[in-house]
Design a protein around this motif. Structure first.
Motif, short mmCIF file in Angstrom:
data_model
loop_
_atom_site.label_atom_id
_atom_site.label_comp_id
_atom_site.label_asym_id
_atom_site.label_seq_id
_atom_site.Cartn_x
_atom_site.Cartn_y
_atom_site.Cartn_z
N ILE A 25 0.69 -1.17 -0.15
CA ILE A 25 0.05 -0.14 0.10
C ILE A 25 1.01 1.36 0.04
O ILE A 25 0.60 2.28 0.53
N THR A 26 1.87 1.23 -0.51
CA THR A 26 2.83 2.40 -0.80
C THR A 26 2.33 3.34 -1.83
O THR A 26 2.44 2.95 -2.87
N PRO A 27 2.12 4.48 -1.29
CA PRO A 27 1.58 5.41 -2.38
C PRO A 27 2.75 5.64 -3.72
O PRO A 27 3.95 5.63 -3.27
N ALA A 28 2.31 6.11 -4.95
CA ALA A 28 3.12 6.37 -5.76
C ALA A 28 4.14 7.62 -5.42
O ALA A 28 3.47 8.40 -4.84
N GLY A 29 5.53 7.38 -5.65
CA GLY A 29 6.34 8.36 -5.15
C GLY A 29 6.96 8.44 -3.57
O GLY A 29 7.59 9.11 -3.37
N GLU A 30 6.25 7.63 -3.05
CA GLU A 30 6.72 7.44 -1.44
C GLU A 30 7.93 6.42 -1.40
O GLU A 30 7.89 5.36 -1.80
N PRO A 31 8.97 7.17 -0.98
CA PRO A 31 10.26 6.16 -1.05
C PRO A 31 10.24 5.29 0.13
O PRO A 31 11.05 4.28 -0.12
N ILE A 32 9.42 5.26 0.98
CA ILE A 32 9.44 4.29 2.43
C ILE A 32 8.19 3.30 2.09
O ILE A 32 7.21 3.73 1.65
N HIS A 33 8.81 1.99 2.16
CA HIS A 33 7.60 0.95 1.79
C HIS A 33 6.73 0.72 2.88
O HIS A 33 7.13 0.86 4.13
N HIS A 34 5.69 0.59 2.53
CA HIS A 34 4.32 0.23 3.33
C HIS A 34 3.36 -1.03 2.88
O HIS A 34 3.54 -1.15 1.60
N GLN A 35 3.06 -1.87 3.72
CA GLN A 35 2.63 -3.13 3.35
C GLN A 35 1.41 -3.42 4.46
O GLN A 35 1.65 -3.32 5.79
N MET A 36 0.58 -4.32 4.23
CA MET A 36 -0.34 -4.96 5.27
C MET A 36 0.15 -6.45 5.10
O MET A 36 0.38 -7.08 4.41
N LYS A 54 -7.28 0.85 -1.85
CA LYS A 54 -6.81 2.02 -2.44
C LYS A 54 -6.88 3.32 -1.05
O LYS A 54 -5.97 4.24 -0.90
N ALA A 55 -7.87 3.10 -0.35
CA ALA A 55 -8.25 3.87 0.80
C ALA A 55 -7.08 3.64 1.95
O ALA A 55 -6.49 5.01 2.44
N MET A 56 -6.56 2.48 1.94
CA MET A 56 -5.34 2.37 2.83
C MET A 56 -4.14 2.90 2.38
O MET A 56 -3.32 3.51 2.94
N THR A 57 -3.96 2.92 0.89
CA THR A 57 -2.98 3.55 0.50
C THR A 57 -3.06 5.37 0.60
O THR A 57 -2.07 5.91 0.82
N ASN A 58 -4.19 5.66 0.35
CA ASN A 58 -4.55 7.00 0.86
C ASN A 58 -4.10 7.22 2.13
O ASN A 58 -3.73 8.46 2.36
N LEU A 59 -4.38 6.48 3.12
CA LEU A 59 -4.08 6.50 4.48
C LEU A 59 -2.71 6.76 4.70
O LEU A 59 -2.20 7.81 5.44
N VAL A 60 -1.84 6.01 4.05
CA VAL A 60 -0.23 6.33 4.39
C VAL A 60 0.04 7.67 3.85
O VAL A 60 0.66 8.38 4.28
N ALA A 61 -0.76 8.08 2.42
CA ALA A 61 -0.15 9.35 1.85
C ALA A 61 -0.87 10.47 2.69
O ALA A 61 0.19 11.44 2.92
N GLU A 62 -1.90 10.36 3.33
CA GLU A 62 -2.20 11.62 4.16
C GLU A 62 -1.55 11.62 5.39
O GLU A 62 -1.49 12.79 5.93
N SER A 63 -1.09 10.57 5.91
CA SER A 63 -0.31 10.66 7.28
C SER A 63 1.09 11.10 6.76
O SER A 63 1.41 12.22 7.71
N GLY A 64 1.60 11.19 5.47
CA GLY A 64 2.66 11.86 5.25
C GLY A 64 2.32 13.59 5.16
O GLY A 64 3.21 14.56 5.69
#
Length: 617
Positions: free
Chosen positions: A204-215, A233-243
């Motif tokens: 669930i790493t957002p596009a352009g995010e350098p740090i890996h995120h996964q479930m 998609k919403a979980m990917t958005n969660l990662v992006a919004e946290s940034g």
């Protein structure tokens, strides 16, 4: 996780270094956990630590980070045996602390071995198909060295065919055995492992995010792992919004560990680089999946910044045997309880309407029905957490519990609206989160703060008498719910007969009418002191078995409350208490009452502005 560099460990009360303990800078403790008997609810541990001859004190972790209390599951430790040089070494438990063991290492011994079992409690962390391993449950450690200085080599042996996920870096894997790279004890306890027959990981790493995120998901069935594309998609958005919200990350990569089962405890526990979250088995398959994910995972994710990275100084202790002071939990948990739903709404896990209903239910639950507010201020719910927090059951409207969560939500919403007001719209809660939780990404680390430092950092964003504001909210014994943030945001709390979209939350149809919280089987979880049902003789712990001459069902009780509005007849409840029947006559005629938020049109809608997505702006 490590103590902030400006904090001197030499000044922290780490205990007396016993003569039996050698320097561990070059020699690691070895810990192997055999989980092949998980289906039998038992784990076997083999631990080897370097020692010198003489007296040695060994601990089982007591004060668990994130649980804020001395509730390490010591009662599940069984079969403990120590040995050195192939011979048994007797042990004795400390007479004042059951988490402490004393041994005398014999002459000539350079290492001490321990064998023991951990019995998984029913409804704990293991089923026939999965295990979520929290390392503090299966580890021992020697006295005298801070947890971030003790190094561990760990191995996990899984049942055949099981897979795993964790934030722990892997050294090597062969079949069902995995060895992890050496790690400090502090970070080990901070890094759970999920393993199971049914396992799935999702990037669930957002596009352009350098740090890996996964479930990393484990479940009791394969179908339960079928997360929808919408939720992904919403979980990917969660990662992006946290940034966007925090402006920085403080981890190497991040793992959302999600256990899906009806046979484990349902909760969430935060970690720097992961979170251990548990939900019912089929939650991802139903229409409420986004609400469930947003309500739990967003909160635990936000803790990586607020609670793990920025932590109240009294909660940052160098070991697991030293007491924590919980006075700032309204910051640790309260701010997180505000930020989590904020991110859930911004990411699309929650709709705006769901956020509104959530805030209405929070405000209503802390209103006049929370009669404990009149004697017990918010501050005390934090101060007394480790003795009175999660353990209490029943009578919660009168005794109060972990209200630093929900009331903290309202508290920090009000902070957000004050920042906006005092800065004339130039600053927002996002600016505070950037300043307070930002900084370089050095991996997991801790930056502590005090009340005065928190006030100072808020003043740097929006000058205001924050100290007086917090003291007034923390020490208040007013019966009214603290809804200043909702009202500042252009909304107000109202009640109507229209069911809430979050009807399952706190059983509002009964709680805000006759003052009852009732489970599906009729068990009374709470009865509001002074409310109509309480005055009729119904109290917490009783069982409701009849309504107006018929066998109790939730629908019948709801219908009785509705019907009582249209006639003058009271509601007749039949309850069982101590194996005796009791008839209780409830005089209530105002009908069902459900909490909602409605717009206050005379004010700008800042509440909805706060929950708008930030990514792409």
């Amino acid at each position: 996780m490590k103590i902030r560099p400006t904090t001197s460990l030499a000044l922290l009360p780490v205990g007396i270094l016993m003569s039996a303990l050698v320097s561990l800078s070059a020699q690691n403790i070895s810990l192997t956990v055999d989980a092949t008997k998980t289906r039998n609810k038992i784990l076997h541990a083999h631990l080897v630590m370097p020692v010198k001859p003489g007296p040695l004190t060994v601990y089982y972790p007591k004060w668990i980070p994130g649980e804020h209390g001395p509730d390490g599951p010591i009662s599940s430790l069984a079969g403990l045996h120590f040995e050195a040089e192939g011979k048994a070494v007797p042990w004795q438990r400390d007479l004042l602390d059951v988490f402490t063991f004393h041994v005398v290492v014999p002459e000539g011994a350079s290492k001490l071995e321990a064998n023991y079992d951990y019995i998984e409690p029913d409804g704990g962390s293991a089923t026939d198909k999965l295990l979520i391993l929290e390392w503090n449950e299966v580890a021992l450690y020697p006295e005298g060295t801070p947890a971030n200085k003790l190094m561990y080599d760990t191995k996990l042996i899984m049942p055949e065919g099981w897979k795993f996920g964790s934030s722990l870096p892997v050294a090597e894997q062969s079949g069902n055995e995995v060895s992890f790279k050496p790690i400090s004890f502090e970070l080990l306890v901070d890094s759970p492992v999920a393993t199971g027959q049914y396992y799935r990981n999702i990037d669930i790493t957002p596009a352009g995010e350098p740090i890996h995120h996964q479930m990393d998901m484990v479940a009791d069935s394969e179908d339960a792992l079928n997360m929808s594309a919408k939720d992904q998609k919403a979980m990917t958005n969660l990662v992006a919004e946290s940034g966007k919200l925090f402006g920085a990350r403080h981890y190497r990569d991040y793992h959302f560990i999600l256990g899906l089962s009806d046979h484990v405890a349902h909760f969430g526990l935060e970690h720097h680089e992961s979170n251990d979250s548990r939900l019912p088995e089929n939650v991802l398959l139903g229409p409420g999946s986004g609400m469930a994910l947003g309500g739990l995972l967003a909160h635990e994710f936000a803790h990586s910044w607020n609670g793990k990275y920025r932590r109240p100084a009294d909660l940052a202790v160098p070991g697991f045997e030293e007491p924590m002071k919980t006075d700032l939990l309204w910051g640790y948990e309260g701010l997180t309880d505000y930020v989590g739903p904020l991110l859930a709404a911004r990411s699309g896990l929650w709709t705006p309407d769901q956020y509104h209903e959530y805030m209405a239910s929070i405000a209503a639950s802390l209103g006049p029905g929370r009669t404990g507010r009149t004697w017990r201020p918010l501050r005390d719910t934090a101060d007394a957490e480790f003795g009175m927090g999660f353990g209490a059951r029943g009578w919660m409207s009168w005794r109060r519990g972990t209200d630093y969560y929900d009331e903290g939500d309202l508290l920090w919403l009000e902070v957000a609206t004050i920042i906006h007001r005092e800065s004339h719209g130039a600053k927002s809660i996002d600016d505070f989160c950037h300043a307070f939780h930002g900084g370089a990404n050095n991996g997991p680390e801790v930056r502590t703060y005090t009340f005065d430092q928190l006030v100072s950092d808020l003043n740097a964003i929006a000058p205001f008498d924050w100290a007086t504001f917090f003291h007034s909210r923390l020490d208040s014994t007013a019966k009214e719910s603290p809804v200043g943030g909702i009202e500042n945001g252009g909304w107000k709390v109202t009640y109507s007969g229209e069911p809430s979209k979050l009807e399952g939350r706190r059983n509002p149809g009964y709680m805000y009418s006759i003052g009852l919280q009732v489970s599906a089987d009729g068990t009374v979880g709470d009865s509001v002191v002074g409310g109509p049902a309480f005055e009729a003789g119904v109290s917490s712990g009783m069982k409701l078995v009849g309504v107006n001459g018929r066998v109790f069902t939730p629908d019948l009780l709801g219908a009785a409350i509705k019907d009582a509005k249209d006639d003058s007849k009271p509601i007749t409840l039949l309850v069982v208490v101590d194996e005796f029947y009791r008839t209780c006559i409830v005089n209530y005629h105002d009908g069902p009452r459900y909490p909602h938020l409605v717009r206050e049109e005379s004010k700008p809608d800042y509440l909805d502005e706060l929950i708008k997505a930030r990514v792409g702006q």
